[in-house]
Motif scaffolding. Structure first.
Motif, PDB file in Angstrom:
ATOM      1  N   VAL A  44      34.918  23.079  66.316  1.00  0.00           N
ATOM      2  CA  VAL A  44      34.462  22.465  65.067  1.00  0.00           C
ATOM      3  C   VAL A  44      35.401  21.317  64.716  1.00  0.00           C
ATOM      4  N   ILE A  45      34.834  20.129  64.604  1.00  0.00           N
ATOM      5  CA  ILE A  45      35.578  18.947  64.145  1.00  0.00           C
ATOM      6  C   ILE A  45      34.708  18.257  63.100  1.00  0.00           C
ATOM      7  N   PRO A  46      35.061  18.357  61.836  1.00  0.00           N
ATOM      8  CA  PRO A  46      34.218  17.757  60.795  1.00  0.00           C
ATOM      9  C   PRO A  46      34.254  16.233  60.846  1.00  0.00           C
ATOM     10  N   ASN A  47      33.328  15.613  60.146  1.00  0.00           N
ATOM     11  CA  ASN A  47      33.354  14.163  60.002  1.00  0.00           C
ATOM     12  C   ASN A  47      34.527  13.767  59.110  1.00  0.00           C
ATOM     13  N   GLY A  48      34.972  12.540  59.259  1.00  0.00           N
ATOM     14  CA  GLY A  48      36.122  12.084  58.476  1.00  0.00           C
ATOM     15  C   GLY A  48      35.866  10.756  57.805  1.00  0.00           C
ATOM     16  N   LEU A  49      36.803  10.347  56.943  1.00  0.00           N
ATOM     17  CA  LEU A  49      36.684   9.099  56.200  1.00  0.00           C
ATOM     18  C   LEU A  49      37.859   8.172  56.495  1.00  0.00           C
ATOM     19  N   PHE A  50      37.558   6.879  56.568  1.00  0.00           N
ATOM     20  CA  PHE A  50      38.587   5.850  56.593  1.00  0.00           C
ATOM     21  C   PHE A  50      38.900   5.500  55.147  1.00  0.00           C
ATOM     22  N   PHE A  51      39.937   6.080  54.615  1.00  0.00           N
ATOM     23  CA  PHE A  51      40.232   5.896  53.194  1.00  0.00           C
ATOM     24  C   PHE A  51      40.461   4.427  52.824  1.00  0.00           C
ATOM     25  N   GLU A  52      41.096   3.684  53.763  1.00  0.00           N
ATOM     26  CA  GLU A  52      41.429   2.298  53.445  1.00  0.00           C
ATOM     27  C   GLU A  52      40.198   1.414  53.296  1.00  0.00           C
ATOM     28  N   THR A  53      39.041   1.871  53.770  1.00  0.00           N
ATOM     29  CA  THR A  53      37.815   1.068  53.654  1.00  0.00           C
ATOM     30  C   THR A  53      36.985   1.457  52.426  1.00  0.00           C
ATOM     31  N   ILE A  54      37.471   2.427  51.637  1.00  0.00           N
ATOM     32  CA  ILE A  54      36.708   2.895  50.480  1.00  0.00           C
ATOM     33  C   ILE A  54      37.296   2.319  49.194  1.00  0.00           C
ATOM     34  N   PRO A  55      36.590   1.421  48.511  1.00  0.00           N
ATOM     35  CA  PRO A  55      37.085   0.918  47.220  1.00  0.00           C
ATOM     36  C   PRO A  55      37.103   2.046  46.197  1.00  0.00           C
ATOM     37  N   THR A  56      38.191   2.182  45.467  1.00  0.00           N
ATOM     38  CA  THR A  56      38.306   3.291  44.508  1.00  0.00           C
ATOM     39  C   THR A  56      37.909   2.910  43.091  1.00  0.00           C
ATOM     40  N   HIS A  57      37.909   1.628  42.757  1.00  0.00           N
ATOM     41  CA  HIS A  57      37.472   1.148  41.438  1.00  0.00           C
ATOM     42  C   HIS A  57      38.153   1.911  40.298  1.00  0.00           C
ATOM     43  N   THR A  58      39.462   1.985  40.353  1.00  0.00           N
ATOM     44  CA  THR A  58      40.215   2.746  39.342  1.00  0.00           C
ATOM     45  C   THR A  58      40.136   2.133  37.949  1.00  0.00           C
ATOM     46  N   ASP A  59      39.680   0.884  37.861  1.00  0.00           N
ATOM     47  CA  ASP A  59      39.628   0.206  36.566  1.00  0.00           C
ATOM     48  C   ASP A  59      38.317   0.426  35.807  1.00  0.00           C
TER      49      ASP A  59
END
Length: 383
Positions: A174-189
């Protein structure tokens, strides 16, 4: 190490065919491998022309779908097999990965290990939907499954159920899917809008869309100011052959319909901004192998009400990183939504814990290490 991927879709400006979850998650895997300085060749079948695209250590092979008068299902697979084997030999590919959908590798033979990544076959989803599958499709998928050197399940649920459906005990992990965090805008504002609910993903019956209509009707009765939005592709319904979005809207009460908005399909940056602005995300899926949208929402610190089916339990810890409920229990699912609408502090706590869970377990760096270890074992014939 040189890894090949046989895929029906891939997100790239020179590939015009529609791309969904398989293409997106495969690209994350491939980018992770490239980042570790390995080579990757991607074979995209069913294309309008044959073309080779080179981008550093990545080579993309678009392969034209030729028309055959008879036995196209067999002859096109043999055409693909010949082409891929030629490239395997010329470019010294060490291992080939394919997807399980439609059993594309049925009747193919390779001189290198080939593994299937289980996102969910047609047989898998027919089993979950409790609907019949064509014998031809089942046969193709079973042959491909049986002939694979090994399999990777994006969840333990899809791995175990696939073995059961095809009556084959495959060596797998089992190897789940993953995310490239650096490509995800977080829009903290951005400012979170109160009393807002969002569903994003394919608008299709198996994702629990029709159940969500009944659920939202109940939410509106208790919290009439609540707004529900959809983001995603409207997929024709498998049973009625009509718009799933249309079926959903027909099931809404007059009050619920007034408070519903369909936002269509938007660029990824805009999608993440809508998620960031929303108080709660809901995913009432009835049939899933993993659920990329769930971990995306978790990474963006959203409080989630998700299905309580097996695949979701592998991602979310109930009442810690999200709330789980059976989508067919309309009252129960609605009450979980209302619980979050009424408690902003709980939304924040769950969102923070969800973010931490994703960072610790679903980083593409962590997933890439698992993938590469699995590939190396198969290349060395150690599984």
């Amino acid at each position: 190490m040189h890894i090949g991927f046989l895929l029906p879709e891939y997100p790239h400006k020179k590939i015009t065919t529609a791309c969904a979850g398989i293409g997106t998650s495969s690209k994350n895997i491939i980018l992770g491998i490239l980042k570790e300085n390995h080579q990757v060749s991607v074979f995209i079948y069913g294309q309008d022309c044959t073309e080779i695209i080179k981008e550093g250590n990545l080579t993309i092979h678009k392969i034209k779908k030729n028309q055959f008068k008879y036995f196209g299902f067999y002859l096109y697979r043999k055409q693909l097999n010949t082409y891929i084997n030629k490239i395997i030999s010329e470019d010294k590919i060490d291992l080939l990965e394919a997807v399980d959908w439609t059993g594309i590798t049925a009747f193919m033979k390779f001189k290198i290990p080939h593994v299937l990544r289980l996102h969910g076959t047609d047989a898998f989803f027919c089993n979950l939907d409790k609907r019949p599958q064509s014998k031809k499709n089942y046969f193709f998928e079973k042959v491909a499954y049986k002939n694979a050197t090994a399999v990777i399940g994006v969840s333990d649920f899809v791995l175990q159920l696939s073995n059961k459906i095809f009556k084959v005990e495959k060596i797998g992990t089992v190897i789940p899917n993953g995310l490239f965090f650096e490509t995800i805008p977080t829009h903290t504002d951005v400012i979170v809008k109160e009393n807002t609910i969002l569903y994003f993903g394919s608008i299709i019956r198996k994702k629990g869309i029709l159940e969500l209509a009944a659920i939202f009707n109940k939410v509106i009765l208790e919290r009439p100011d609540t707004k529900l939005s959809f983001l995603g592709i409207d997929v024709p319904d498998v049973q009625t052959k009509t718009s799933t979005l249309g079926l959903f809207k027909d099931l809404l009460s007059a009050e619920a319909l007034t408070n519903f908005e369909y936002l269509g399909v938007v660029p990824y940056n805009e999608l993440t901004k809508v998620i960031a602005k929303t108080q709660i995300c809901v995913f009432p899926s009835l049939a899933e192998s993993f659920g990329m949208v769930t971990i995306e929402a978790m990474y963006l610190k959203k409080a989630i009400v998700n299905t309580n089916y097996s695949w979701a339990k592998e991602i979310i810890k109930n009442e810690e990183t999200g709330l789980l409920e059976d989508p067919k229990n309309h009252d129960g699912f609605a009450s979980k939504i209302i619980q979050l609408l009424d408690d902003k502090s709980l939304c924040k706590k769950i969102g923070e814990r969800a973010h931490k869970e994703v960072v610790e377990n679903f980083s593409i760096k962590i997933i890439t290490t698992k993938n590469i270890t699995f590939y190396k074992k198969n290349i060395a014939n150690e599984v």
